[in-house]
Scaffold this active site. Structure first.
Site, PDB file in Angstrom:
ATOM      1  N   HIS A 109      21.999  61.827  82.470  1.00 50.32           N
ATOM      2  CA  HIS A 109      22.774  60.735  81.876  1.00 50.32           C
ATOM      3  C   HIS A 109      23.491  61.205  80.608  1.00 50.32           C
ATOM      4  O   HIS A 109      22.847  61.513  79.612  1.00 50.32           O
ATOM      5  CB  HIS A 109      21.812  59.590  81.549  1.00 50.32           C
ATOM      6  CG  HIS A 109      22.461  58.379  80.974  1.00 50.32           C
ATOM      7  ND1 HIS A 109      22.277  58.002  79.658  1.00 50.32           N
ATOM      8  CD2 HIS A 109      23.294  57.463  81.524  1.00 50.32           C
ATOM      9  CE1 HIS A 109      22.959  56.890  79.435  1.00 50.32           C
ATOM     10  NE2 HIS A 109      23.575  56.544  80.546  1.00 50.32           N
ATOM     11  N   HIS A 125      31.651  57.985  76.334  1.00 49.61           N
ATOM     12  CA  HIS A 125      31.003  56.778  76.845  1.00 49.61           C
ATOM     13  C   HIS A 125      31.736  55.504  76.467  1.00 49.61           C
ATOM     14  O   HIS A 125      31.923  54.602  77.286  1.00 49.61           O
ATOM     15  CB  HIS A 125      29.559  56.676  76.365  1.00 49.61           C
ATOM     16  CG  HIS A 125      28.912  55.398  76.797  1.00 49.61           C
ATOM     17  ND1 HIS A 125      28.904  54.262  76.023  1.00 49.61           N
ATOM     18  CD2 HIS A 125      28.293  55.078  77.958  1.00 49.61           C
ATOM     19  CE1 HIS A 125      28.291  53.291  76.692  1.00 49.61           C
ATOM     20  NE2 HIS A 125      27.916  53.750  77.858  1.00 49.61           N
TER      21      HIS A 125
END
Ligand code: G3P
Ligand code: CA
Length: 320
Positions: A10, A52
């Site tokens: 991740h 992100h």
């Protein structure tokens, strides 16, 4: 049990190095991740970068370098900066500001909040890095690409689905169904990818909460119903729920209470890749990160997990 459950790093090995930096991706590769995640947003000149947030201030020094470019909401949007400008920024561990306006790391025990060493990569650069490591190590890690806020980007004149597919095509990845996943919170974008752009790549519908403010007006409460999951199965290959949609609380004995979301998703033939496994955020009802892994892989039988600690997840799966 899913015999080939996958480790999805991740934002890279983000438990150890600043998220979405190339060193974090190289570390994830070395730790044996099966897939490495890319969250994608676009620059003002329409170049996909690996970041992100659609903002820059939490993971870069943009506020110091370009103080005048803040919008009225106090944020510095990536879409307001050219790639050349973003290349001049230095990335760092994710930070936030306290009530007394003091900058502090979101995860204080992770990589120090030192600045100056890291940069924000483009998608193309990250593909080069991972393909290079695939070649030099002889071990193939795949790409797990999230389209961030596609409706927001459309409002700024960009079709990010087309832009990303074009890069994948240039890099010989557009048909690599074993090596590339596409994921998105916005169902309309996934339908567009499948039904109009006709990508053969596996698609994962991310499921959030209606009050998270994801763009696209997706109704996640409907998605979690059997009817909603049946609908997802018409355009996607799997779902990415967050852990709180699976572990919904604890009982009087402190044991975890599970929803039936995974069972329902499996009944519709959907893969299940939950997010996000963090050593610092083990939910109530579990006495260790390892116990959390055991429950998700042995009892809930998920097909893979998004983990900030790909080494821990790899070791768990290899030790089964
Ligand atoms: O994409 C899966 C997971 O990463 C979704 O959450 O906010 O970390 O992108 P986020
Ligand atoms: Ca993501």
């Amino acid at each position: 049990m899913a015999d080939s459950a996958i480790v999805i790093a991740h934002r890279g090995a983000s438990g150890y190095l600043p998220e979405h930096t190339l060193p974090a991706k190289a570390m994830a590769h070395a730790m044996g991740a099966d897939f490495i995640e890319q969250d994608i947003v676009l620059t003002r000149d329409g170049i996909p970068i690996v970041l992100h947030d659609i903002y820059l201030q939490s993971t870069t020094d943009v506020a110091q370098k370009f103080p005048d470019r803040v919008r009225s909401d106090g944020r510095f949007y990536a879409i307001d900066f050219t790639l050349a400008e973003i290349r001049s920024l230095r990335a760092h561990e994710r930070s936030e500001f306290s009530d007394s306006n003091e900058e502090r790391a979101v995860f204080p025990n992770r990589y120090p909040l030192a600045k100056g060493l890291f940069t924000v990569p483009t998608l193309d650069e990250e593909i080069t890095l991972i393909e290079g490591l695939n070649h030099s190590t002889g071990r193939t890690a795949g790409f797990y690409i999230e389209l961030k806020a596609p409706q927001f980007h459309r409002q700024h004149g960009f079709d990010m689905a087309k832009i990303i597919l074009a890069i994948l095509d240039e890099r010989g990845l557009a048909g690599q169904t074993e090596r590339v996943y596409l994921q998105c919170f916005d169902d309309k974008t996934l339908r567009y990818l499948r039904e109009e752009l006709r990508t053969p790549l596996p698609l994962i519908q991310l499921i959030g909460e209606n009050d998270w403010g994801e763009d696209g007006n997706t109704d996640y409460d409907v998605m979690k119903t059997s009817e909603g999951l049946a609908s997802i199965a018409t355009y996607a290959d799997g779902i990415g729920p967050w852990i709180g949609q699976i572990i919904v609380g604890t009982d009087d004995n402190g044991q975890p209470i599970f929803s039936d979301l995974i069972e329902k998703a499996k009944a519709h033939g959907l893969l299940v890749h939950p997010y996000t496994f963090r050593r610092e955020q083990v939910p109530a009802g579990f006495d260790s990160f390892e116990a959390l892994h055991r429950t998700f892989f042995e009892i809930l039988d998920v097909d893979g997990i998004f983990t900030d600690f790909p080494d821990v997840t790899r070791a768990y799966l290899d030790g089964r």
